[in-house]
Design a protein around this motif. Structure first.
Motif, short mmCIF file in Angstrom:
data_model
loop_
_atom_site.label_atom_id
_atom_site.label_comp_id
_atom_site.label_asym_id
_atom_site.label_seq_id
_atom_site.Cartn_x
_atom_site.Cartn_y
_atom_site.Cartn_z
N THR A 139 -11.51 0.88 -4.29
CA THR A 139 -12.83 0.35 -4.63
C THR A 139 -13.57 -0.12 -3.39
O THR A 139 -14.76 0.16 -3.19
N LEU A 140 -12.87 -0.83 -2.53
CA LEU A 140 -13.48 -1.36 -1.32
C LEU A 140 -13.84 -0.26 -0.32
O LEU A 140 -14.86 -0.34 0.37
N ALA A 141 -13.01 0.77 -0.26
CA ALA A 141 -13.30 1.89 0.64
C ALA A 141 -14.54 2.66 0.20
O ALA A 141 -15.19 3.33 1.02
N ALA A 142 -14.87 2.56 -1.07
CA ALA A 142 -16.03 3.27 -1.60
C ALA A 142 -17.35 2.59 -1.24
O ALA A 142 -18.43 3.05 -1.64
N ARG A 143 -17.29 1.50 -0.46
CA ARG A 143 -18.52 0.81 -0.07
C ARG A 143 -19.40 1.68 0.81
O ARG A 143 -20.60 1.45 0.91
N GLY A 144 -18.81 2.65 1.50
CA GLY A 144 -19.61 3.52 2.36
C GLY A 144 -18.79 4.09 3.49
O GLY A 144 -17.62 3.73 3.69
N GLU A 145 -19.39 4.96 4.26
CA GLU A 145 -18.69 5.59 5.37
C GLU A 145 -18.26 4.56 6.41
O GLU A 145 -19.01 3.64 6.74
N GLY A 146 -17.04 4.70 6.88
CA GLY A 146 -16.52 3.78 7.88
C GLY A 146 -16.03 2.47 7.30
O GLY A 146 -15.66 1.55 8.05
N GLN A 147 -15.99 2.37 5.97
CA GLN A 147 -15.49 1.18 5.30
C GLN A 147 -14.14 1.51 4.66
O GLN A 147 -13.95 2.59 4.11
N TYR A 148 -13.24 0.53 4.72
CA TYR A 148 -11.90 0.73 4.17
C TYR A 148 -11.54 -0.47 3.28
O TYR A 148 -12.25 -1.47 3.24
N GLY A 149 -10.42 -0.32 2.59
CA GLY A 149 -9.99 -1.41 1.72
C GLY A 149 -8.79 -2.16 2.23
O GLY A 149 -8.56 -3.32 1.88
N TYR A 150 -8.03 -1.49 3.08
CA TYR A 150 -6.74 -2.06 3.52
C TYR A 150 -6.45 -1.51 4.91
O TYR A 150 -7.04 -0.49 5.33
N TYR A 151 -5.56 -2.17 5.63
CA TYR A 151 -5.18 -1.71 6.97
C TYR A 151 -3.67 -1.61 7.07
O TYR A 151 -2.95 -2.56 6.74
N ILE A 152 -3.19 -0.46 7.52
CA ILE A 152 -1.77 -0.25 7.79
C ILE A 152 -1.57 -0.14 9.30
O ILE A 152 -2.07 0.82 9.91
N PRO A 153 -0.89 -1.09 9.92
CA PRO A 153 -0.57 -0.94 11.34
C PRO A 153 0.44 0.20 11.52
O PRO A 153 1.55 0.14 10.97
N GLN A 154 0.07 1.20 12.26
CA GLN A 154 0.94 2.37 12.40
C GLN A 154 2.18 2.08 13.24
O GLN A 154 3.09 2.90 13.31
N TRP A 155 2.22 0.89 13.84
CA TRP A 155 3.35 0.48 14.67
C TRP A 155 4.29 -0.47 13.93
O TRP A 155 5.29 -0.92 14.50
N ASP A 156 3.98 -0.79 12.69
CA ASP A 156 4.70 -1.85 11.97
C ASP A 156 5.79 -1.27 11.07
O ASP A 156 5.54 -0.88 9.93
N SER A 157 7.01 -1.24 11.58
CA SER A 157 8.12 -0.66 10.80
C SER A 157 8.55 -1.57 9.66
O SER A 157 9.31 -1.13 8.78
N ALA A 158 8.11 -2.83 9.66
CA ALA A 158 8.51 -3.73 8.58
C ALA A 158 7.79 -3.42 7.27
O ALA A 158 8.34 -3.64 6.19
N LEU A 159 6.55 -2.92 7.35
CA LEU A 159 5.76 -2.74 6.14
C LEU A 159 6.42 -1.80 5.13
O LEU A 159 6.53 -2.15 3.94
N PRO A 160 6.89 -0.60 5.52
CA PRO A 160 7.55 0.24 4.51
C PRO A 160 8.84 -0.36 3.98
O PRO A 160 9.24 -0.05 2.85
N VAL A 161 9.47 -1.24 4.75
CA VAL A 161 10.66 -1.93 4.25
C VAL A 161 10.26 -2.95 3.19
O VAL A 161 10.89 -3.06 2.13
N ILE A 162 9.18 -3.69 3.47
CA ILE A 162 8.65 -4.64 2.47
C ILE A 162 8.29 -3.90 1.19
O ILE A 162 8.56 -4.38 0.07
N MET A 163 7.68 -2.73 1.33
CA MET A 163 7.32 -1.94 0.15
C MET A 163 8.55 -1.50 -0.63
O MET A 163 8.53 -1.44 -1.87
N THR A 164 9.63 -1.22 0.08
CA THR A 164 10.89 -0.84 -0.58
C THR A 164 11.48 -2.04 -1.32
O THR A 164 11.94 -1.91 -2.47
#
Length: 373
Positions: A139-164
């Motif tokens: 929903t938030l990403a639909a605000r317009g071009e260049g707008q996003y709803g969430y941020y995933i740090p591509q260097w953060d190996s902990a995030l997919p573990v938290i998701m697991t």
């Protein structure tokens, strides 16, 4: 480690005034630690005291870089494990039954969100589940071009573990071996890559999370308490328009327990002065000062009970999350090995269109036999 060297200079100035011991602070970028460690171990020329991120504790210890501290603790009561928050000393400071570090700062991951932007988008409350977060992010990403709803740090190996963990699973099997072949991990992969597939997260690897949050480009993200300090410093006018809450759930709401410890170099010639510095850093007043100037949570119980922290509503959320937090597997070289392989697999799927089954098969092959034993 990182970019907090100037603040640390300020913190230890009273120690020098009291003892006459000069402290030469050297800040090393997080991505330069492994190279500096390898060089220091080979040359034998290391620092007297060094900060050790929890994910690197075993790597440092296995390299023989750290001095065992058990014999010294009896003469330094401020360093006793009982002074630190439950669960901090022990798993976070010992390797193979030997104490090799003293807790320094605690860290857990929570959900940061821009309440003003969510409200404008018709979202009345921060997402409580990962399904809600994915829907809100779209929903938030639909605000317009260049707008996003969430941020995933591509260097953060902990995030997919938290998701697991959120799916009720783990990446360790019953024998302590890395296991990326479970339904819960597969669900985490679906979530991680799905956020990209939805167009809800930026794809550029150099995206600045603080700036993205402050500008509203990425109004939700998961990070540690240090980010709150960065946001407040960068945009004090946003006070009241953002907050934090515990990480989203699926079947569980477990987040990361991280942070750093302080250790002595294996053959420091200034052991006594180094231990005195560790005592100073473990003083409740020092720990509160560090939270004030650098935004990192204390590990000492008395500091966590200080009114400076207990009166902060953000700290209440951090404390709630710390009660449901777990450490990354203390396998050798998590950052350069298993964690890096995990990110390579997921980011290749999400960013490069790699075949999912092939990428995960490569991940499982590269991590076969890795364990905490």
């Amino acid at each position: 480690m990182g970019d907090s060297g100037t603040n640390f200079d300020k913190l230890v100035a009273p120690f020098t005034d009291e003892t006459g011991v000069e402290v030469d602070v050297v800040a090393i970028p997080w991505d330069g630690i492994d190279e500096r460690l390898t060089t220091a171990v080979a040359s034998g020329d290391g620092p007297d005291v060094l900060q050790v991120g929890l994910s690197k504790l075993r790597t440092f210890a296995d390299a023989g870089a750290l001095m065992p501290l058990d014999d010294a603790l009896a003469d330094h009561p401020a360093l006793a494990a009982t002074n630190f928050a439950d669960g901090v000393a022990g798993d976070a400071t010992a390797v193979d039954g030997k104490t090799v570090a003293i807790p320094w700062v605690a860290d857990t991951r929570v959900l940061f969100y821009r309440s003003d932007i969510l409200t404008e988008a018709g979202i009345d409350a921060p997402p409580a589940t990962w399904d809600e977060l994915r829907a809100d992010a779209a929903t938030l990403a639909a605000r317009g071009e260049g707008q996003y709803g969430y941020y995933i740090p591509q260097w953060d190996s902990a995030l997919p573990v938290i998701m697991t963990w959120a799916q009720g699973g783990d990446i360790l099997d019953a024998d302590g071996a890395i296991d990326f072949d479970t339904p819960q991990f597969e669900a985490a992969v679906d979530l991680y890559t799905g956020l990209y597939a939805d167009g809800s997260v930026p794809v550029n690897g150099d995206f600045d999370q603080t700036q993205g949050f402050v500008t509203g480009v990425a109004p939700m993200l998961i990070s540690g308490p240090y980010l709150a300090k960065s946001i407040s410093d960068a945009a004090p006018d946003l006070e009241g328009d953002w907050s934090v809450t515990t990480v989203p759930t699926a079947k569980a709401g477990t987040s990361l327990f991280a942070g750093s410890s302080m250790a002595l170099w294996k053959d420091t010639a200034q052991k006594d002065q180094a231990l005195d510095l560790l005592e100073f850093l473990s003083d409740p007043a020092t720990q509160v000062d560090w939270y004030t100037i650098n935004g990192e949570l204390p590990t000492v119980k008395a500091a966590l009970d200080d009114p400076t922290l207990t009166g902060d509503p953000l700290v209440a959320v951090y404390s709630e999350q710390l009660a449901d937090a777990a450490v990354l597997p203390l396998v050798p070289n998590w950052d350069g090995g298993t964690g890096a392989d995990l990110l390579t697999a997921l980011n290749s799927i999400a960013l490069q269109g790699a075949d999912r089954d092939e990428a995960l098969a490569t991940l499982r092959e590269s991590t076969a036999g890795v364990s905490i034993g």
